[in-house]
Write a protein that holds these residues in place. Structure first.
Motif, PDB file in Angstrom:
ATOM      1  N   THR A  64       0.801  -1.219   0.000  1.00  0.00           N
ATOM      2  CA  THR A  64       0.000   0.000   0.000  1.00  0.00           C
ATOM      3  C   THR A  64       0.836   1.271   0.000  1.00  0.00           C
ATOM      4  OG1 THR A  64      -0.140  -0.086   2.403  1.00  0.00           O
ATOM      5  CG2 THR A  64      -1.963  -1.070   1.155  1.00  0.00           C
ATOM      6  N   ASP A  65       2.091   1.186   0.454  1.00  0.00           N
ATOM      7  CA  ASP A  65       2.893   2.392   0.602  1.00  0.00           C
ATOM      8  C   ASP A  65       4.019   2.548  -0.422  1.00  0.00           C
ATOM      9  OD1 ASP A  65       4.307   0.263   1.548  1.00  0.00           O
ATOM     10  OD2 ASP A  65       4.989   1.249   3.384  1.00  0.00           O
ATOM     11  N   SER A  66       3.998   1.752  -1.495  1.00  0.00           N
ATOM     12  CA  SER A  66       5.053   1.871  -2.504  1.00  0.00           C
ATOM     13  C   SER A  66       4.554   1.332  -3.836  1.00  0.00           C
ATOM     14  CB  SER A  66       6.302   1.107  -2.058  1.00  0.00           C
ATOM     15  OG  SER A  66       6.016  -0.267  -1.934  1.00  0.00           O
ATOM     16  N   PRO A  67       5.263   1.697  -4.924  1.00  0.00           N
ATOM     17  CA  PRO A  67       4.879   1.139  -6.226  1.00  0.00           C
ATOM     18  C   PRO A  67       5.129  -0.368  -6.241  1.00  0.00           C
ATOM     19  CG  PRO A  67       6.560   2.859  -6.463  1.00  0.00           C
ATOM     20  CD  PRO A  67       6.372   2.629  -5.004  1.00  0.00           C
TER      21      PRO A  67
END
Length: 142
Positions: free
Chosen positions: A50-53
């Motif tokens: 959810t917090d990175s590509p």
């Protein structure tokens, strides 16, 4: 151990699979059937957080220690028992087959609105047209 490059596949293997596909089609249940290239050729895994590509991991993959597929059939049968009966007839010398049911729109609940259903239907019609165009192109090039 990474997947080995594909060996030359004997014509008998193609013949038996083609015959099986024709039997599925004659039974009126075959919707799609395709094969996949080896994981050493244009294969990737994507890991999402959810917090990175997404992280892209290129193949080849170690298929000797994990479950994988090399192709698929999509069939429309009256129940799981009929699907299993057909799966038992696949002309394979070894390996594993996974049988799964495709979800249907009715199972998606109220969040899948009438408008979304209409958009999905439109997409399916466009995809069917594209498949026909690709088949025509393949016939012209052979």
């Amino acid at each position: 151990m990474a997947e080995a490059p594909p060996a030359e596949i004997p014509p008998e293997v193609f013949e038996s699979m083609c015959k099986y596909n024709e039997e599925l089609n004659e039974a009126g249940i075959l919707l799609d059937a395709q094969g996949l290239r080896p994981t050493s050729v244009d294969s990737y895994r994507l890991k999402y957080a959810t917090d990175s590509p997404p992280e892209v991991i290129p193949g080849p993959f170690n298929v000797s220690t994990e479950t994988h597929i090399c192709g698929w059939w999509i069939v429309e049968t009256k129940d799981a028992e009929e699907a299993l009966d057909w799966a038992k007839k696949i002309p394979m010398q070894g390996g594993e087959i996974v049988v799964r049911r495709v979800g249907c729109v009715e199972e998606l609940g109220d969040g899948f609105t009438k408008q979304l259903r209409e958009r999905q239907t439109k997409l399916r019609v466009q995809m069917a047209k594209r498949v026909l165009e690709l088949a025509e192109r393949d016939n012209r090039s052979s």
